[in-house]
Design a protein around this motif. Sequence first.
Motif, PDB file in Angstrom:
ATOM      1  N   ALA A 169       0.835  -1.206   0.000  1.00 21.41           N
ATOM      2  CA  ALA A 169       0.000   0.000   0.000  1.00 21.41           C
ATOM      3  C   ALA A 169       0.864   1.248   0.000  1.00 21.41           C
ATOM      4  CB  ALA A 169      -0.938  -0.017   1.198  1.00 21.41           C
ATOM      5  N   ALA A 170       1.928   1.232   0.789  1.00 24.26           N
ATOM      6  CA  ALA A 170       2.825   2.387   0.839  1.00 24.26           C
ATOM      7  C   ALA A 170       3.519   2.590  -0.506  1.00 24.26           C
ATOM      8  CB  ALA A 170       3.858   2.184   1.944  1.00 24.26           C
ATOM      9  N   ARG A 171       3.924   1.483  -1.134  1.00 22.57           N
ATOM     10  CA  ARG A 171       4.582   1.571  -2.439  1.00 22.57           C
ATOM     11  C   ARG A 171       3.609   2.106  -3.493  1.00 22.57           C
ATOM     12  NH1 ARG A 171       6.432  -3.281  -2.631  1.00 22.57           N
ATOM     13  NH2 ARG A 171       4.839  -4.219  -3.957  1.00 22.57           N
ATOM     14  N   CYS A 172       2.366   1.650  -3.409  1.00 22.84           N
ATOM     15  CA  CYS A 172       1.352   2.138  -4.348  1.00 22.84           C
ATOM     16  C   CYS A 172       1.136   3.633  -4.168  1.00 22.84           C
ATOM     17  CB  CYS A 172       0.048   1.382  -4.125  1.00 22.84           C
ATOM     18  SG  CYS A 172      -1.342   1.980  -5.115  1.00 22.84           S
ATOM     19  N   GLN A 173       1.064   4.090  -2.918  1.00 22.71           N
ATOM     20  CA  GLN A 173       0.853   5.511  -2.675  1.00 22.71           C
ATOM     21  C   GLN A 173       2.004   6.347  -3.213  1.00 22.71           C
ATOM     22  OE1 GLN A 173      -2.079   6.753  -1.436  1.00 22.71           O
ATOM     23  NE2 GLN A 173      -1.147   8.626  -2.242  1.00 22.71           N
ATOM     24  N   ASP A 174       3.236   5.858  -3.046  1.00 24.28           N
ATOM     25  CA  ASP A 174       4.387   6.565  -3.596  1.00 24.28           C
ATOM     26  C   ASP A 174       4.270   6.696  -5.107  1.00 24.28           C
ATOM     27  OD1 ASP A 174       5.506   6.862  -1.113  1.00 24.28           O
ATOM     28  OD2 ASP A 174       6.854   5.121  -1.297  1.00 24.28           O
ATOM     29  N   ALA A 175       3.823   5.617  -5.754  1.00 22.98           N
ATOM     30  CA  ALA A 175       3.661   5.649  -7.207  1.00 22.98           C
ATOM     31  C   ALA A 175       2.578   6.640  -7.609  1.00 22.98           C
ATOM     32  CB  ALA A 175       3.325   4.254  -7.720  1.00 22.98           C
ATOM     33  N   LEU A 176       1.476   6.647  -6.869  1.00 24.02           N
ATOM     34  CA  LEU A 176       0.380   7.558  -7.196  1.00 24.02           C
ATOM     35  C   LEU A 176       0.797   9.012  -7.016  1.00 24.02           C
ATOM     36  CD1 LEU A 176      -2.702   5.729  -5.632  1.00 24.02           C
ATOM     37  CD2 LEU A 176      -1.945   5.740  -8.013  1.00 24.02           C
ATOM     38  N   ASN A 177       1.662   9.263  -6.051  1.00 23.24           N
ATOM     39  CA  ASN A 177       2.129  10.634  -5.828  1.00 23.24           C
ATOM     40  C   ASN A 177       2.948  11.148  -7.001  1.00 23.24           C
ATOM     41  OD1 ASN A 177       0.900  10.729  -3.319  1.00 23.24           O
ATOM     42  ND2 ASN A 177       2.758  10.131  -2.201  1.00 23.24           N
ATOM     43  N   SER A 178       3.542  10.213  -7.765  1.00 20.84           N
ATOM     44  CA  SER A 178       4.333  10.612  -8.927  1.00 20.84           C
ATOM     45  C   SER A 178       3.503  10.685 -10.194  1.00 20.84           C
ATOM     46  CB  SER A 178       5.477   9.611  -9.133  1.00 20.84           C
ATOM     47  OG  SER A 178       4.973   8.374  -9.625  1.00 20.84           O
ATOM     48  N   LEU A 179       2.218  10.381 -10.065  1.00 22.16           N
ATOM     49  CA  LEU A 179       1.349  10.291 -11.240  1.00 22.16           C
ATOM     50  C   LEU A 179       0.581  11.588 -11.438  1.00 22.16           C
ATOM     51  CD1 LEU A 179       0.067   8.410 -13.429  1.00 22.16           C
ATOM     52  CD2 LEU A 179      -1.638   7.795 -11.724  1.00 22.16           C
ATOM     53  N   ASP A 180       0.466  12.012 -12.667  1.00 23.42           N
ATOM     54  CA  ASP A 180      -0.357  13.169 -13.004  1.00 23.42           C
ATOM     55  C   ASP A 180      -1.815  12.750 -12.964  1.00 23.42           C
ATOM     56  OD1 ASP A 180      -1.708  15.310 -14.033  1.00 23.42           O
ATOM     57  OD2 ASP A 180      -0.416  15.561 -15.798  1.00 23.42           O
ATOM     58  N   MET A 181      -2.537  13.106 -11.890  1.00 26.28           N
ATOM     59  CA  MET A 181      -3.895  12.617 -11.706  1.00 26.28           C
ATOM     60  C   MET A 181      -4.881  13.211 -12.702  1.00 26.28           C
ATOM     61  SD  MET A 181      -3.577  10.355  -9.481  1.00 26.28           S
ATOM     62  CE  MET A 181      -5.286   9.993  -9.114  1.00 26.28           C
ATOM     63  N   ASP A 182      -4.450  14.261 -13.436  1.00 24.37           N
ATOM     64  CA  ASP A 182      -5.325  14.804 -14.479  1.00 24.37           C
ATOM     65  C   ASP A 182      -5.392  13.864 -15.679  1.00 24.37           C
ATOM     66  OD1 ASP A 182      -5.896  17.056 -13.012  1.00 24.37           O
ATOM     67  OD2 ASP A 182      -4.209  18.193 -13.847  1.00 24.37           O
ATOM     68  N   LYS A 183      -4.407  12.981 -15.786  1.00 29.37           N
ATOM     69  CA  LYS A 183      -4.356  12.083 -16.931  1.00 29.37           C
ATOM     70  C   LYS A 183      -4.859  10.685 -16.602  1.00 29.37           C
ATOM     71  CE  LYS A 183      -0.409  14.423 -19.112  1.00 29.37           C
ATOM     72  NZ  LYS A 183       0.976  14.271 -19.587  1.00 29.37           N
ATOM     73  N   LYS A 184      -4.737  10.286 -15.356  1.00 32.22           N
ATOM     74  CA  LYS A 184      -5.117   8.920 -14.987  1.00 32.22           C
ATOM     75  C   LYS A 184      -5.961   8.906 -13.728  1.00 32.22           C
ATOM     76  CE  LYS A 184      -2.710   6.607 -18.102  1.00 32.22           C
ATOM     77  NZ  LYS A 184      -3.338   5.706 -19.084  1.00 32.22           N
ATOM     78  N   SER A 185      -6.856   7.961 -13.647  1.00 28.18           N
ATOM     79  CA  SER A 185      -7.589   7.694 -12.409  1.00 28.18           C
ATOM     80  C   SER A 185      -7.290   6.260 -12.023  1.00 28.18           C
ATOM     81  CB  SER A 185      -9.095   7.887 -12.624  1.00 28.18           C
ATOM     82  OG  SER A 185      -9.394   9.238 -12.911  1.00 28.18           O
ATOM     83  N   VAL A 186      -6.786   6.078 -10.825  1.00 25.72           N
ATOM     84  CA  VAL A 186      -6.370   4.760 -10.367  1.00 25.72           C
ATOM     85  C   VAL A 186      -7.261   4.326  -9.211  1.00 25.72           C
ATOM     86  CG1 VAL A 186      -4.486   3.392  -9.396  1.00 25.72           C
ATOM     87  CG2 VAL A 186      -3.990   5.192 -11.066  1.00 25.72           C
ATOM     88  N   VAL A 187      -7.753   3.085  -9.271  1.00 25.48           N
ATOM     89  CA  VAL A 187      -8.577   2.518  -8.208  1.00 25.48           C
ATOM     90  C   VAL A 187      -7.710   1.546  -7.420  1.00 25.48           C
ATOM     91  CG1 VAL A 187     -10.659   1.229  -7.648  1.00 25.48           C
ATOM     92  CG2 VAL A 187     -10.633   2.757  -9.638  1.00 25.48           C
ATOM     93  N   LYS A 188      -7.656   1.734  -6.106  1.00 25.88           N
ATOM     94  CA  LYS A 188      -6.796   0.898  -5.266  1.00 25.88           C
ATOM     95  C   LYS A 188      -7.616  -0.139  -4.516  1.00 25.88           C
ATOM     96  CE  LYS A 188      -5.016   2.494  -1.365  1.00 25.88           C
ATOM     97  NZ  LYS A 188      -5.384   1.495  -0.314  1.00 25.88           N
ATOM     98  N   PHE A 189      -7.207  -1.402  -4.604  1.00 25.25           N
ATOM     99  CA  PHE A 189      -7.825  -2.505  -3.874  1.00 25.25           C
ATOM    100  C   PHE A 189      -6.822  -3.036  -2.846  1.00 25.25           C
ATOM    101  CE2 PHE A 189     -10.434  -2.427  -7.625  1.00 25.25           C
ATOM    102  CZ  PHE A 189     -11.684  -2.860  -7.213  1.00 25.25           C
ATOM    103  N   GLY A 190      -7.269  -3.193  -1.603  1.00 24.57           N
ATOM    104  CA  GLY A 190      -6.446  -3.770  -0.563  1.00 24.57           C
ATOM    105  C   GLY A 190      -5.941  -2.702   0.397  1.00 24.57           C
ATOM    106  N   PRO A 191      -5.106  -3.147   1.370  1.00 24.66           N
ATOM    107  CA  PRO A 191      -4.597  -4.507   1.591  1.00 24.66           C
ATOM    108  C   PRO A 191      -5.631  -5.391   2.289  1.00 24.66           C
ATOM    109  CG  PRO A 191      -3.759  -3.046   3.278  1.00 24.66           C
ATOM    110  CD  PRO A 191      -4.546  -2.185   2.339  1.00 24.66           C
ATOM    111  N   TRP A 192      -5.336  -6.692   2.382  1.00 23.33           N
ATOM    112  CA  TRP A 192      -6.247  -7.607   3.058  1.00 23.33           C
ATOM    113  C   TRP A 192      -5.462  -8.670   3.812  1.00 23.33           C
ATOM    114  CZ3 TRP A 192      -5.488  -7.591  -2.253  1.00 23.33           C
ATOM    115  CH2 TRP A 192      -4.962  -8.767  -2.807  1.00 23.33           C
ATOM    116  N   LYS A 193      -6.111  -9.249   4.796  1.00 25.62           N
ATOM    117  CA  LYS A 193      -5.521 -10.327   5.587  1.00 25.62           C
ATOM    118  C   LYS A 193      -6.340 -11.593   5.358  1.00 25.62           C
ATOM    119  CE  LYS A 193      -3.624  -7.310   9.160  1.00 25.62           C
ATOM    120  NZ  LYS A 193      -3.599  -6.985  10.616  1.00 25.62           N
TER     121      LYS A 193
END
Length: 242
Positions: A169-193
């Motif tokens: 989840a932390a790695r995904c958030q780091d990636a999203l922070n580098s993403l231009d959100m005007d160009k992409k919309s990302v849906v995040k699933f997880g984490p789960w146990k």
Amino acid sequence: MSISSEHKPLGKQVTGSLHTLSPIVELNVGGEMYTTTLSTLKKHPGSKLAEMFTGQPKLRTDSEGRFFIDRPGTYFKYILEYLRSNQVPTQCIQDVYKEALFYDIEPLIKQLEDSPQIFGELVARKQFLARVPNYSENIELMIRIARAEAVASRRSSVIVCVVRTEEDAARCQDALNSLDMDKKSVVKFGPWKAAPSISDLLDCIQMDVEAKGYKVSFQPHIAEKGFRFKSHDFYKFLFTWW
């Protein structure tokens, strides 16, 4: 020419007591015709089906005087077969289960829930998905994004980030922070146990989107220049409209 009093137009309600009716009952269930007995329909007194034929009824009839039930008639034959002989259906299990729930026939509901199909859905898959935060909401979000991008297009895509652990989840958030959100919309699933893998979750997402009538496939998302992440965390779901 006089019209027989037994020729009842569709929509007319029966207001008399069912105690005065013949023990043989004719039914029109969603356009499918059935003949059975009152005792069969009332076999399980606590069921909704039994209540339909108990006391002062509020049942409509068709033009031939058959009691009309506005439900899928195809699966009612399995309900009747169970009431007649206690035979649990082995076909159309998911659909018969829905009808058993509607008619509130508890013994049939319980036996169907023990079948591999229903048990797997209710106990295994649904319990897993209940441990994936905001799963249902994310499915709806994916569909909204895909529909918004479908204007004048044959296909539209939605990027999904699947995170198995808090570290993911932390790695995904780091990636999203580098993403231009005007160009992409990302849906995040997880984490789960839970034991199921990322591949299992992806299959569930595809299954549940397709269950809503959409044609969808998925594949690993190829990193674009300037988007810093490990590609195995991100997937592209492709919706095909025509």
